[in-house]
Scaffold this motif. Structure first.
Motif, PDB file in Angstrom:
ATOM      1  N   SER A  24      52.384 -17.423  47.547  1.00 14.04           N
ATOM      2  CA  SER A  24      53.401 -16.589  47.507  1.00 14.04           C
ATOM      3  C   SER A  24      54.652 -17.054  48.648  1.00 14.04           C
ATOM      4  O   SER A  24      54.089 -17.698  49.602  1.00 14.04           O
ATOM      5  CB  SER A  24      53.167 -15.122  47.891  1.00 14.04           C
TER       6      SER A  24
ATOM      7  N   SER B 149      56.351 -14.914  50.447  1.00 14.51           N
ATOM      8  CA  SER B 149      56.212 -13.853  51.414  1.00 14.51           C
ATOM      9  C   SER B 149      55.175 -14.437  52.287  1.00 14.51           C
ATOM     10  O   SER B 149      55.234 -14.563  53.803  1.00 14.51           O
ATOM     11  CB  SER B 149      55.875 -12.520  51.119  1.00 14.51           C
TER      12      SER B 149
ATOM     13  N   ALA C  31      56.362 -17.372  54.361  1.00 17.62           N
ATOM     14  CA  ALA C  31      57.487 -16.983  55.330  1.00 17.62           C
ATOM     15  C   ALA C  31      56.755 -16.504  56.568  1.00 17.62           C
ATOM     16  O   ALA C  31      56.980 -17.008  57.728  1.00 17.62           O
ATOM     17  CB  ALA C  31      58.174 -15.999  54.968  1.00 17.62           C
ATOM     18  N   ARG C  32      55.458 -15.836  56.277  1.00 16.58           N
ATOM     19  CA  ARG C  32      54.737 -15.371  57.697  1.00 16.58           C
ATOM     20  C   ARG C  32      54.069 -16.694  58.205  1.00 16.58           C
ATOM     21  O   ARG C  32      54.183 -16.733  59.569  1.00 16.58           O
ATOM     22  CB  ARG C  32      53.679 -14.327  57.085  1.00 16.58           C
TER      23      ARG C  32
ATOM     24  N   GLN D  81      61.917 -14.582  54.239  1.00 14.86           N
ATOM     25  CA  GLN D  81      61.370 -14.809  53.249  1.00 14.86           C
ATOM     26  C   GLN D  81      62.857 -15.749  52.327  1.00 14.86           C
ATOM     27  O   GLN D  81      62.583 -16.453  51.330  1.00 14.86           O
ATOM     28  CB  GLN D  81      61.110 -13.662  52.301  1.00 14.86           C
ATOM     29  N   SER D  82      64.026 -15.144  52.512  1.00 12.77           N
ATOM     30  CA  SER D  82      64.986 -15.830  51.835  1.00 12.77           C
ATOM     31  C   SER D  82      65.479 -17.364  52.230  1.00 12.77           C
ATOM     32  O   SER D  82      65.736 -18.093  51.403  1.00 12.77           O
ATOM     33  CB  SER D  82      66.320 -14.958  52.428  1.00 12.77           C
TER      34      SER D  82
ATOM     35  N   SER E 125      62.800 -19.034  49.925  1.00  6.62           N
ATOM     36  CA  SER E 125      63.310 -19.383  48.520  1.00  6.62           C
ATOM     37  C   SER E 125      64.633 -20.247  48.478  1.00  6.62           C
ATOM     38  O   SER E 125      64.522 -20.996  47.586  1.00  6.62           O
ATOM     39  CB  SER E 125      63.517 -17.841  48.138  1.00  6.62           C
TER      40      SER E 125
ATOM     41  N   GLN F 100      53.211 -13.488  41.668  1.00  9.73           N
ATOM     42  CA  GLN F 100      52.948 -14.572  42.270  1.00  9.73           C
ATOM     43  C   GLN F 100      53.457 -15.794  41.654  1.00  9.73           C
ATOM     44  O   GLN F 100      53.209 -16.039  40.414  1.00  9.73           O
ATOM     45  CB  GLN F 100      51.394 -14.718  42.380  1.00  9.73           C
TER      46      GLN F 100
END
Length: 321
Positions: free
Chosen positions: A21, A23, A26-27, A33-34, A37, A59
């Motif tokens: 995913s 998110s 990103a973590r 998260q942007s 993307s 997902q």
């Protein structure tokens, strides 16, 4: 213009594909998260095809093109990590390459164990390996073609060479179980072996020119390497001395037999770590020398082997009675 993805884009692509995913990626990368993307969208624009299927599922799933690119991205980033490790090692004084010459007298299992550990400890260090007979190891070290040598006797005294004993090995006289000498089934004399073909290895280095070791037969076949000698002996084409590590399984299976020949001098051959005085080993080469020292310390001496063989023979005789 051909696409030119950046390493950062590939790293983000790999993080999304492996985490499942945007998110989670990103973590893992400690980014918004942007940003993840946006990076993936730019990568897809670069390659001009979608890499993730975003509709119909919560997902993102890899498209066919994304799946095809995944292994390429992994390989490129893995190569980058190797380069980073190599640069870090070079800054710390780690060699870019270790060139090692190893004698055939070094047991093959010991060589494989040490080199396997070497690969784990020094993944960024390239290895160049030469395996040689008799004086070849010393010749490779003295000429500078090998950083270090792990080999047998020092055949030529030279103040430019540093040699330190780190273990021992030994040769035993053997023949195929169907060979005429093996069928005699008794201790052998010089008269027994004089007329039988003896397989002898020649020294490609020339350091032992004019010298023979344990050559007892009038009939000799001279070969260039121990492996050829081994296969000819196993095939029954002659007899000769071979390192125990070469023939241990053949002796245990009965394909070969040790010849009980007092005239064949059975003694320990010291194994040395060799290097040129002007070329002290770097961290990786020094580690390899110590690893061989530890591994070769476990190898039996010729006396240990013969004592164990005698004990096994006595036990078998008692069992038979």
């Amino acid at each position: 213009m051909l696409p030119n993805p950046t390493l950062d884009q590939l790293q983000v692509f790999l993080a999304v594909a492996e985490s499942g995913s945007f998110s989670a990626a990103a973590r893992a990368l400690n980014r918004a998260q942007s940003v993840i993307s946006y990076t993936i969208a730019n990568l897809e624009a670069q390659v001009e095809m979608p890499l993730f299927e975003r509709t119909g599922s919560r997902q993102p799933r890899l498209t066919e093109a994304g799946t095809a690119m995944l292994e390429d991205a992994r390989r490129i980033l893995s190569d980058l990590e190797i380069m980073r490790a190599r640069v870090k090692g070079l800054k710390a004084g780690l060699e870019a390459e270790v060139a090692v010459a190893i004698s055939v007298m070094v047991p093959a299992d010991a060589m494989v164990d040490v080199l396997g550990e070497f690969r784990e400890h020094f993944p960024s260090v390239s290895l160049r390996l030469d395996v040689g007979e008799l004086g070849v190891v010393m010749d490779l070290v003295m000429s500078g073609r090998s950083t270090i040598g792990i080999g047998g006797a020092v055949l030529k005294q030279d103040d430019a060479l540093v040699a330190e004993r780190i273990g021992q090995s030994f040769m035993i006289p053997v023949a195929a179980s169907h060979h005429a000498l093996a069928k005699l089934g008794q201790p052998l004399t010089l008269a027994d072996v004089r007329e039988e073909v003896q397989l002898v290895v020649t020294d490609a280095s020339g350091l032992t020119k004019g010298r023979d070791f344990n050559v007892l037969s009038y009939k000799t076949w001279r070969v260039s390497d121990v492996a050829t000698k081994y296969y000819l002996i196993r095939g029954g084409l002659g007899w000769g001395g071979l390192p125990l590590s070469f023939v241990r399984e053949d002796l245990e299976s009965g394909r070969m037999v040790r010849l009980d020949l007092d005239a064949y001098e059975q003694r320990d051959y010291p194994i040395y770590a060799m290097r040129r005085l002007a070329s002290p080993p770097g961290p990786a080469a020094a580690w390899m020398i110590e690893a061989f020292r530890s591994r070769l310390a476990l190898c039996p001496t010729s006396a240990d082997y013969l004592t164990g063989e005698a004990a096994a023979g006595a036990a078998a005789k008692v069992a038979a009675e």
